[in-house]
Design a protein around this motif. Structure first.
Motif, PDB file in Angstrom:
ATOM      1  N   VAL A  45      -0.988  -4.042  -2.216  1.00 27.71           N
ATOM      2  CA  VAL A  45      -1.524  -4.119  -3.578  1.00 27.71           C
ATOM      3  C   VAL A  45      -0.361  -4.012  -4.564  1.00 27.71           C
ATOM      4  O   VAL A  45       0.480  -3.113  -4.452  1.00 27.71           O
ATOM      5  CB  VAL A  45      -2.561  -3.010  -3.856  1.00 27.71           C
ATOM      6  N   ILE A  58      -3.594  -4.897  -9.500  1.00 26.33           N
ATOM      7  CA  ILE A  58      -4.186  -4.130 -10.608  1.00 26.33           C
ATOM      8  C   ILE A  58      -3.276  -4.307 -11.818  1.00 26.33           C
ATOM      9  O   ILE A  58      -2.086  -3.979 -11.765  1.00 26.33           O
ATOM     10  CB  ILE A  58      -4.330  -2.640 -10.256  1.00 26.33           C
ATOM     11  N   ALA A 102      -4.171  -7.830  -3.370  1.00 25.74           N
ATOM     12  CA  ALA A 102      -4.868  -7.587  -4.638  1.00 25.74           C
ATOM     13  C   ALA A 102      -3.851  -7.098  -5.651  1.00 25.74           C
ATOM     14  O   ALA A 102      -2.767  -6.621  -5.290  1.00 25.74           O
ATOM     15  CB  ALA A 102      -5.990  -6.562  -4.463  1.00 25.74           C
ATOM     16  N   ARG A 161      -9.902 -10.357  -6.533  1.00 26.50           N
ATOM     17  CA  ARG A 161      -8.731  -9.567  -6.139  1.00 26.50           C
ATOM     18  C   ARG A 161      -7.868  -9.108  -7.317  1.00 26.50           C
ATOM     19  O   ARG A 161      -6.729  -8.698  -7.120  1.00 26.50           O
ATOM     20  CB  ARG A 161      -7.875 -10.385  -5.155  1.00 26.50           C
ATOM     21  N   THR A 168     -10.794  -1.664  -6.048  1.00 29.71           N
ATOM     22  CA  THR A 168      -9.902  -2.463  -5.215  1.00 29.71           C
ATOM     23  C   THR A 168     -10.176  -2.206  -3.731  1.00 29.71           C
ATOM     24  O   THR A 168     -10.280  -3.139  -2.926  1.00 29.71           O
ATOM     25  CB  THR A 168      -8.434  -2.135  -5.541  1.00 29.71           C
TER      26      THR A 168
END
Length: 484
Positions: A41, A296, A294, A449, A479
């Motif tokens: 991530v 953020i 993914a 995602r 997530t």
């Protein structure tokens, strides 16, 4: 009370047109010991929201890479280099105040091995003006009686002011703190019968401290929620928590040790790829793409909007991000040539904009950091005063120093010591304006995602550190659920 910085840390240098851009690739095949590819991530932004998300993902065994344009973790609550001798200790880009109701921030600190009892100065809710014109103190009593007694014994308010304040809060509590979502804080207080004096000495300063937005513009819904969480829960929820260390050392430094940190990297765009998201960065070496399962996005709305501008079907989201308005915060750190202490670690200042007396709070930095008595250091904070933008740095500094000197003289026959050094931080876009009717995105984006984190997401809180942490925790949870 927030960060400073005149330049945009997310600004992206131009890409040389002569160099072909590589195509985004799928997430790299990083492997764990058992031969399975580790889940990756990427988090854009090492502020409190991004690092809160990173910490929870690391706890879940996720491989986390954090992209941060600056070189210090913490975002708008971080340590800065001190080149002015305005302090003998590391300085911050803004003075921050937390509340005992900031449960998720305190829990995160404990998970990271950071002891809030040692790193934060906890004092019962106490609002006292430096010049002695006003004082409110909440005794150690169960809710709601600690709030009732604080209002009943407030010095500087008349009997009628205090009675109407008590009745007004009782009415709000009876309504379960539900208010008209079209009301500003000023509207709300008028509907509750609050007097002009209580507005001037109590409600307007509280609104600025909690929402960094003037009462005539601030959302009554958000203000009522802050009052509920601080006054209608456990007694300690209304306590004031003031950092005893620099803001990066509070917990951000501990959080980054668990992540793959990429400092000094500016993210330009995001690209959807098979099985994940590619992060496009621009450095002096050129364009680079890194694939993740993914991503953020934990940057301010303006930077988030830029990263998503080329995505499809995002008009509504871009309109939401474009709707945010921003308000300034200024922080003046002053080091004195000889010892001096405030009666309390934090005290109120009375404003007079016509005289450029814009300060609302003064903190005893020397006492909070446990500096030797030889060092006297104060920090003056100005919130949400757009007049800051039109004034020169010299005008701001001179106005704040004059204000401090006059209000100190009103309580002490002994003048303040000579000033040895000072440093002013001004952030013209420190926090978003918590105005009524503002539509704030949630942490879930239109793409499976990609998630958002930041105090500007729909946390129910204003632009405060607890809101940032809550959004980061929620983004991490979302997530994880989408990666299952």
């Amino acid at each position: 009370m927030s960060d400073a910085g005149a330049s945009d840390p997310n600004a992206v240098p131009a890409t040389p047109e002569s160099e072909p851009e590589p195509e985004p690739e799928a997430p790299p095949p990083a492997e764990e010991d058992n031969g399975h590819r580790a889940v990756s991530v990427g988090i854009i932004g090492a502020g409190w929201a991004g690092l809160a998300a990173a910490s929870d993902l690391c706890d879940a065994g996720i491989e986390v890479t954090v992209y941060e344009a600056s070189h210090t973790p913490g975002g708008r609550a971080r340590r800065v280099d001190n080149h002015s001798n305005a302090s003998v200790r590391p300085m911050d880009n803004g003075q921050h105040l937390m509340l005992g109701a900031y449960t998720q921030t305190l829990a995160l600190m404990r998970r990271l091995g950071q002891n809030p009892d040692k790193l934060l100065r906890r004092i019962p809710l106490t609002l006292q003006a430096l010049d002695g014109r006003f004082r409110l103190h909440a005794p150690r009593m169960n809710a709601p009686w600690h709030g009732v007694m604080a209002l009943a014994t407030a010095q500087g308010l008349g009997v009628g002011d205090r009675l109407k304040a008590i009745i007004g809060m009782a009415r709000l509590r009876q309504r379960s703190w539900a208010v008209d979502n079209t009301h500003t804080v000023a509207d709300l207080m008028r509907s509750l019968g609050q007097t002009p004096r209580s507005m001037q000495l109590l409600w307007e300063p509280l609104c600025l401290a909690a929402l960094n937005t003037p009462a005539t513009q601030a959302s009554a819904v958000i203000f009522a929620r802050v009052l509920r969480d601080s006054l209608d829960g456990a007694t300690e929820n209304s306590d004031l928590l003031i950092p005893r260390t620099d803001l990066s050392a509070l917990w951000a430094d501990a959080a980054v040790k668990r992540c793959n940190m990429r400092y000094g990297v500016k993210v330009q765009k995001l690209h959807l790829i098979e099985g994940g998201v590619a992060v496009e960065t621009v450095t002096a070496e050129g364009v680079d793409y890194v694939g993740h399962d993914a991503v953020i996005v934990a940057t301010p709305p303006s930077a988030t909007r830029r990263m998503l501008a080329d995505m499809q079907d995002v008009d509504y989201l871009l309109e939401q991000l474009n709707a945010f308005q921003y308000l300034p915060i200024a922080t003046l750190n002053v080091r004195f040539a000889s010892p001096v202490r405030l009666p309390l670690p934090m005290m109120m200042l009375h404003e007079n904009p016509a005289r450029q007396h814009l300060g609302q709070w003064v903190f005893d930095r020397g006492a909070l950091l446990g500096l030797p008595p030889v060092n006297g250091e104060f920090t003056i904070v100005v919130s949400a005063r757009e007049q800051l933008i039109s004034l020169s740095r010299e005008e701001v500094i001179n106005g704040l120093l004059a204000q401090l000197g006059e209000q100190w003289a009103a309580r002490s026959a002994k003048p303040l010591p000579a000033i040895a050094a000072y440093e002013l931080f001004v952030d013209k876009r420190a926090t978003f304006a918590a105005v009524r009717g503002l539509a704030r995105p949630g942490v879930a984006s239109p793409w499976e995602r990609i998630m958002f984190a930041g105090d500007w997401t729909d946390t129910g809180y204003p632009s405060v550190l607890e809101g940032a942490v809550r959004s980061g925790v929620k983004a991490a949870q979302k997530t994880l659920s989408r990666l299952q």
